[in-house]
Design a protein around this motif. Structure first.
Motif, short mmCIF file in Angstrom:
data_model
loop_
_atom_site.label_atom_id
_atom_site.label_comp_id
_atom_site.label_asym_id
_atom_site.label_seq_id
_atom_site.Cartn_x
_atom_site.Cartn_y
_atom_site.Cartn_z
N LYS A 1 -7.23 1.35 -7.77
CA LYS A 1 -7.33 0.06 -7.09
C LYS A 1 -8.32 -0.80 -7.86
O LYS A 1 -9.46 -0.41 -8.08
CB LYS A 1 -7.80 0.24 -5.65
N LYS B 1 0.84 -1.20 0.00
CA LYS B 1 0.00 0.00 0.00
C LYS B 1 0.88 1.25 0.00
O LYS B 1 2.05 1.22 0.39
CB LYS B 1 -0.89 0.01 1.24
N ASN B 2 0.29 2.36 -0.44
CA ASN B 2 0.95 3.67 -0.45
C ASN B 2 2.29 3.63 -1.18
O ASN B 2 3.33 3.99 -0.65
CB ASN B 2 1.15 4.18 0.98
#
Length: 141
Positions: free
Chosen positions: A123, A93-94
């Motif tokens: 996503k 993530k990120n």
């Protein structure tokens, strides 16, 4: 006693019509929602066809709902055009732009410069939706 039987029959008919109106594929395979194309699931099509035999309008609605939701299509059967070399890479993530550049460089085996690229993260709800989404992005003006 007659009223009880009549009310029971009415309730059963309403439940049956409600099930047909909400479409077989949508009820049986809610995880398939969002697919835009692919091979049609013969089981879902047959169940919708049975709805056509008994109740014409709910059967047509069942087909319409399943096609609009994408639940009539088999998973992982979406036509992706010439994306035979498409690879899915799992990332955390990120993800920063520098990490993305390093990840792509490692996958391709050559240096990649994304400093001037217009990169936008999206996503995906599932792996089957990635190919059709890429096709949309390629054909967008």
């Amino acid at each position: 006693m007659v009223d009880f039987k009549r009310n029971t029959m009415k309730a059963a008919a309403m439940i049956l019509v409600t099930m047909h109106l909400s479409a077989c594929g949508t009820i049986l395979y809610p995880e398939r929602k969002g697919q835009t194309s692919g091979r049609i699931d013969a089981g879902v099509a047959a169940l919708n066809g049975i709805g056509l035999l008994f109740f014409l309008v709910p059967g047509v609605i069942a087909f319409a709902v399943d096609f609009s939701n994408g639940t009539i299509y088999l998973p992982n059967s979406a036509a992706t055009g010439d994306d035979s070399d498409l690879r899915v890479v799992q990332a955390g993530k990120n993800l920063t732009p520098d990490q993305l550049q390093a990840l792509i460089s490692a996958e391709l085996g050559q240096e990649v410069d994304l400093s001037e690229a217009q990169v936008r993260a999206e996503k995906a709800p599932d792996q089957a939706s990635i190919g059709p989404r890429l096709s949309e992005l390629r054909t967008a003006p």
